[in-house]
Write a protein that holds these residues in place. Structure first.
Motif, PDB file in Angstrom:
ATOM      1  N   ASP A 313       0.854  -1.179   0.000  1.00 57.37           N
ATOM      2  CA  ASP A 313       0.000   0.000   0.000  1.00 57.37           C
ATOM      3  C   ASP A 313       0.900   1.243   0.000  1.00 57.37           C
ATOM      4  OD1 ASP A 313      -1.693   2.068   0.488  1.00 57.37           O
ATOM      5  OD2 ASP A 313      -2.735   1.108   2.181  1.00 57.37           O
ATOM      6  N   PRO A 314       0.851   2.071  -1.061  1.00 62.81           N
ATOM      7  CA  PRO A 314       1.713   3.267  -1.097  1.00 62.81           C
ATOM      8  C   PRO A 314       1.483   4.168   0.114  1.00 62.81           C
ATOM      9  CG  PRO A 314       0.491   3.010  -3.168  1.00 62.81           C
ATOM     10  CD  PRO A 314      -0.038   1.973  -2.219  1.00 62.81           C
ATOM     11  N   ALA A 315       0.260   4.156   0.639  1.00 65.46           N
ATOM     12  CA  ALA A 315      -0.045   5.034   1.780  1.00 65.46           C
ATOM     13  C   ALA A 315       0.756   4.639   3.019  1.00 65.46           C
ATOM     14  CB  ALA A 315      -1.546   4.970   2.080  1.00 65.46           C
ATOM     15  N   LEU A 316       1.228   3.400   3.041  1.00 63.29           N
ATOM     16  CA  LEU A 316       1.960   2.937   4.220  1.00 63.29           C
ATOM     17  C   LEU A 316       3.484   3.019   4.011  1.00 63.29           C
ATOM     18  CD1 LEU A 316      -0.251  -0.174   5.138  1.00 63.29           C
ATOM     19  CD2 LEU A 316      -0.332   2.124   6.120  1.00 63.29           C
ATOM     20  N   THR A 317       3.915   3.602   2.896  1.00 65.63           N
ATOM     21  CA  THR A 317       5.349   3.697   2.601  1.00 65.63           C
ATOM     22  C   THR A 317       5.765   5.171   2.580  1.00 65.63           C
ATOM     23  OG1 THR A 317       5.242   1.656   1.326  1.00 65.63           O
ATOM     24  CG2 THR A 317       7.116   3.080   0.880  1.00 65.63           C
ATOM     25  N   ALA A 318       6.863   5.463   3.211  1.00 67.38           N
ATOM     26  CA  ALA A 318       7.327   6.859   3.295  1.00 67.38           C
ATOM     27  C   ALA A 318       7.610   7.435   1.913  1.00 67.38           C
ATOM     28  CB  ALA A 318       8.596   6.915   4.140  1.00 67.38           C
ATOM     29  N   THR A 319       7.329   8.683   1.705  1.00 68.56           N
ATOM     30  CA  THR A 319       7.651   9.379   0.461  1.00 68.56           C
ATOM     31  C   THR A 319       8.896  10.234   0.711  1.00 68.56           C
ATOM     32  OG1 THR A 319       5.337   9.473  -0.164  1.00 68.56           O
ATOM     33  CG2 THR A 319       6.808  11.053  -1.249  1.00 68.56           C
ATOM     34  N   ALA A 320       9.863  10.106  -0.178  1.00 69.66           N
ATOM     35  CA  ALA A 320      11.071  10.932  -0.027  1.00 69.66           C
ATOM     36  C   ALA A 320      10.749  12.323  -0.529  1.00 69.66           C
ATOM     37  CB  ALA A 320      12.211  10.321  -0.830  1.00 69.66           C
TER      38      ALA A 320
END
Ligand code: COA
Ligand code: ZN
Length: 322
Positions: A313-320
């Protein structure tokens, strides 16, 4: 004119590859604390439920040499045998063959090493004595209607002697063929196999014992176990041993570590277009169960990463961000 080896053809894409699960034997044998018999049975059943059909379940060896497998008869009596199951166990001597004859087994894996020192360490006798005893062993197993896979340990190198010449592997394979073995299994006891030694050993056997089926048993001690499988496939071999989670290792060989991991092997084969009959997600489940029973993380990689198309889930992965 002497018989010449048939030319080698690679295994064609789409072919079925036999994956023989050896974790319950090669894996459990080196575990220090005794795994209760019911847990061994539970793991074997979970492995069968994932679609695996070939399994080396235990050994008929001295309980003083390998206390972990002292419950061989009970484990064999307790496991489920799904349609098409092919159940084997390791046998080093006539006493082992007698015990095997009393159990429901499809085949036995006999064991002799290609190097003298490892044979002495592993079964406490010279190679010639092991091979001489195999006459009675084969007789006993034939009478019981049990098939035979002739195992050759330290086939790609010995931790005590170093290089094992491929001609020596060819000679033992020929002896197995003369005794009436259904197949020969090349054991990479301490992970010394490399693509070149694998190719040399296969070709030596095809030269010395034409027509004898070859099985491959790699350990991932130096990280090239699956590369050796690719060489086996290029040489036309369709049967590979592996252990759930990458368990494994011979207690009588210095420096031995785990077999190639069943989940990693099945992943490689499926992604290379081969059929295995295995449900990878279910196999990972069996690996997680094994890890829980053993009580430590196992070295397999797919067990940690999951199948290739596992989505996060992209929402659960940090965005640089700047
Ligand atoms: N199953 C159960 N007990 C066995 C046995 C077998 N297959 N083979 C021998 N024994 C017992 C004998 O009955 C004897 O028992 P006793 O002392 O109570 O009378 C004892 O073990 C010693 O027998 P012996 O024939 O002298 O064997 P050994 O001491 O020379 O050991 C092996 C030979 C093959 C039994 C032993 O080295 C062994 O079990 N090796 C297996 C190693 C292994 O599993 N390696 C990993 C897989 S590659
Ligand atoms: Zn092994």
């Amino acid at each position: 004119m002497a018989a010449t080896a048939a030319p080698t053809a690679p295994v064609p894409e789409g072919a079925h590859i036999t994956v023989c699960e050896v974790g319950p034997r090669d894996g459990f044998q080196s575990e220090k604390s005794f795994i209760p018999t019911e847990r061994k049975i539970e793991i074997a059943n979970a492995l069968f439920a994932s679609g695996l059909r070939h399994m080396q379940v235990t050994s008929f060896v001295s309980p003083r040499a390998v206390p972990q497998l002292a419950d061989a008869e009970q484990v064999l009596a307790g496991i489920d045998r799904p349609e098409g199951a092919f159940v084997t166990a390791l046998v080093p001597n006539l006493r082992g063959a007698e015990r095997a004859a009393g159990c429901a087994l499809d085949a036995v894996h006999t064991v002799v090493s290609a190097s003298e020192t490892h044979n002495l360490k592993n079964v406490n006798r010279p190679i010639a004595q092991s091979l001489a005893e195999f006459e009675a062993v084969f007789d006993r197993l034939r009478k019981a209607g049990i098939g035979i896979e002739g195992g050759i340990a330290t086939a790609f190198g010995c931790p005590f002697e170093g290089v094992v010449p491929s001609e020596q592997v060819g000679r033992i394979a020929k002896r197995y063929q003369d005794l009436g073995a259904d197949s020969v299994s090349l054991g990479d006891t301490t992970g010394m196999a490399t693509p070149l030694t694998v190719r040399a050993a296969i070709r030596a056997i095809r030269e010395a014992a034409p027509g004898l089926e070859i099985h491959l048993h790699f350990h991932n001690t130096r990280g090239v176990g699956l590369a050796c499988v690719m060489t086996g496939l290029a040489e036309g071999v369709t049967h590979y041993d592996a252990a759930v989670g990458g368990l494994g290792g011979c207690p009588f060989a210095a420096g031995a570590t785990g077999n190639i991991c069943t989940e990693d092997l099945v992943y490689l084969l499926q992604e290379s277009g081969y059929a295995t009959g295995v449900d990878l997600e279910a196999l990972i489940g069996a690996g997680l169960l094994t890890q829980q029973v053993i009580g430590r993380p196992l070295p397999g990689q797919v067990i940690k990463a999951g199948p290739r198309l596992k989505r996060y889930d992209p929402a659960l992965t940090a965005t640089a961000a700047g």
